[in-house]
Design an enzyme around this catalytic site. Structure first.
Site, PDB file in Angstrom:
ATOM      1  N   ASP A 117      -5.373   2.934   2.507  1.00  0.00           N
ATOM      2  CA  ASP A 117      -6.252   1.955   3.140  1.00  0.00           C
ATOM      3  C   ASP A 117      -6.307   2.215   4.640  1.00  0.00           C
ATOM      4  OD1 ASP A 117      -6.655   0.834   0.698  1.00  0.00           O
ATOM      5  OD2 ASP A 117      -5.749  -1.106   1.147  1.00  0.00           O
ATOM      6  N   ASP A 130      -1.391  -2.136  -4.534  1.00  0.00           N
ATOM      7  CA  ASP A 130      -2.665  -2.267  -3.822  1.00  0.00           C
ATOM      8  C   ASP A 130      -3.175  -0.869  -3.478  1.00  0.00           C
ATOM      9  OD1 ASP A 130      -4.856  -3.423  -2.641  1.00  0.00           O
ATOM     10  OD2 ASP A 130      -3.756  -4.594  -1.182  1.00  0.00           O
ATOM     11  N   ASP A 168       0.852  -1.190   0.000  1.00  0.00           N
ATOM     12  CA  ASP A 168       0.000   0.000   0.000  1.00  0.00           C
ATOM     13  C   ASP A 168       0.884   1.236   0.000  1.00  0.00           C
ATOM     14  OD1 ASP A 168      -2.332  -1.531   0.194  1.00  0.00           O
ATOM     15  OD2 ASP A 168      -2.299  -1.492   2.393  1.00  0.00           O
ATOM     16  N   ARG A 214     -13.080   1.821  -5.464  1.00  0.00           N
ATOM     17  CA  ARG A 214     -12.773   2.085  -4.050  1.00  0.00           C
ATOM     18  C   ARG A 214     -12.446   3.565  -3.834  1.00  0.00           C
ATOM     19  NH1 ARG A 214      -8.970  -3.134  -2.305  1.00  0.00           N
ATOM     20  NH2 ARG A 214     -10.392  -4.739  -3.065  1.00  0.00           N
TER      21      ARG A 214
END
Length: 463
Positions: free
Chosen positions: A302, A298, A275, A355
């Site tokens: 997050d 990714d 991430d 997302r």
């Protein structure tokens, strides 16, 4: 952080601004041979007719304290109704705020922050002018208690002598007002100041960056040039990570895991192999602002595993798939329910596929004044009983703007209002969302595209 210096004259400074009131003080000793001193930063984070939100940080300048109560009095009828990060009671004009279980120990130069909501009913809302910590007045330095000499050792024979140890004051460190531009959930729970006024360290390679991020204590870390690295670099509490002009992190990401009070601003992240920014394990009070993300493996940002009080603002994401995940698993409701409160505002989701964000459990999650352009998958997904307010955003060429449920995740709740659509349909809504507790200025949705494209991403602020 300054080292106390011995002087003959006590220095005391009181500085006040509309954003913050900082007081510190000479503390009279409460036990023999224990140096005592404190500094208090008080600010009104937001205010509306009849109410306001306050943030307080108390810093212990003396010997370590185990258990504390901070007291102050209001002069205009203000009444505290709710607090977080402390237990607050009020009797008449006097407010008493006592530590909670996780912040009761204050080391020398250690700080604790808390926040509160209160009412005010007069024509003004003046800041309190004095504070006490454990019933001892604060005015900005430290003093070492003195032991009187035995009778007759100095002065007139047969009378107590002069103190054997003079006071040892210290210059109060500079005040640390709330960061300019911070809005949303990161203003709550005592606020987010990062490294505040701590010394600045400039880093230009992976080894120096890793060491600075993982060091204990408050710090402002400036990133210079391009740093290549791999994996995830741990960021400890009370850090501001700030990119100089053109600062770029390639190949790795930053991991805030279980720590609090972190600011990450003005950095470009690309080609990360996990991430870019990962906030997890009940990390709190995080501000992620004015960064640029592209071409990572990714998530760009997050946030998961019980983390809370986070603001994600003025970032740009392009040439990337999985943008911002909030809540990592349908099976983690026990840890996540009641947490994962995040504000996403003025971000530029520039062709990022999905997302933007995808939300589980958090309520209320506030998604406002973002610009969505040509997102091939979807914009916002509310799942697993989350509550998401989608407000004042600009959607352009987005086939699926927002919806309930996603893949195997059950539906959440979503309220949409005042959004602007260009070649994009209104999405799926349903249920109710908890109220937003902070003040914010909502830009007109039709103006959001020009506002965000002019201001989002790294290099758009003066640092």
């Amino acid at each position: 952080m300054r080292t106390p210096q011995r002087r003959m004259t006590l220095l005391a400074t009181t500085a006040a601004t509309t954003a913050a009131l900082v007081t510190g003080g000479l503390l009279t000793a409460v036990s023999a041979q224990a140096a005592a001193g404190c500094r208090v930063a008080y600010s009104v984070a937001s205010q509306w007719p009849g109410g306001f939100t306050g943030n307080v940080t108390v810093t212990n300048l003396g010997d370590p304290v185990s258990g504390w109560t901070l007291r102050w009095s209001y002069g205009a009828g203000q009444q505290v109704s709710q607090a977080w990060g402390a237990t607050a009671t009020q009797s008449g004009a006097q407010v008493s705020a006592t530590n909670v279980d996780y912040n009761g120990t204050l080391a020398t130069n250690g700080s604790a922050s808390f926040g509160f909501n209160a009412s005010w009913n007069s024509s003004s809302n003046p800041d309190p002018t004095s504070f006490t910590l454990n019933n001892v007045a604060c005015t900005g330095g430290t003093t070492t208690p003195t032991t009187p000499s035995t009778p007759g050792t100095s002065g007139t024979p047969g009378t107590p002598g002069t103190p054997t140890t003079p006071p040892i004051p210290s210059d109060p460190p500079p005040s640390v007002p709330p960061p300019t531009g911070l809005v949303g959930w990161a203003t709550q729970n005592g606020g987010t100041t990062g490294g505040g006024g701590a010394p600045t360290t400039t880093v230009s390679n992976a080894s120096a960056l890793t060491s600075a991020l993982n060091a204990s204590g408050a710090a402002v870390i400036r990133v210079s040039g391009t740093i290549s690295c791999s994996g995830m670099l741990r960021v400890r509490s009370n850090k501001t990570v700030l990119g100089n002009s053109g600062a770029t992190i390639v190949g790795c990401g930053l991991n805030v895991s279980g720590d609090r009070n972190v600011i990450i601003r003005n950095l470009t992240f690309r080609d990360w192999n996990d991430d870019a920014i990962n906030v997890q394990e009940s990390a709190t009070n995080i501000w992620i602002d004015h960064n640029t993300f592209s071409n990572g493996y990714d998530g760009a940002v997050d946030i998961k595993r019980g983390s809370d009080f986070v603001t994600v603002s003025w970032n740009r994401v392009f040439n990337h798939d999985k943008t911002m995940l909030l809540g990592h698993s349908d099976d983690n409701g026990a840890q996540d329910t009641g947490h994962l409160r995040v504000t996403y505002h003025h971000n530029w989701f520039d062709g990022s596929r999905q997302r933007n964000p995808r939300v589980r459990f958090g309520n209320p999650v506030h998604v406002y004044n973002n610009y969505y352009r040509a997102n091939g998958g979807y914009g916002v997904a509310s799942t697993e009983n989350a509550g998401v307010l989608v407000e004042g955003n600009y959607f352009e060429n987005v086939n699926d703007t927002y919806h309930l449920g996603e893949a195997d995740s059950g539906p959440g709740r979503l309220v949409a209002r005042n959004n602007h659509f260009v070649n994009s349909p209104a999405g799926q809504t349903g249920g109710s969302v908890a109220s937003i507790p902070y003040s914010y200025q909502l830009d007109t949705a039709s103006n959001v595209k020009s506002i965000v494209t002019a201001g989002a991403g790294a290099g758009r602020i003066t640092v």
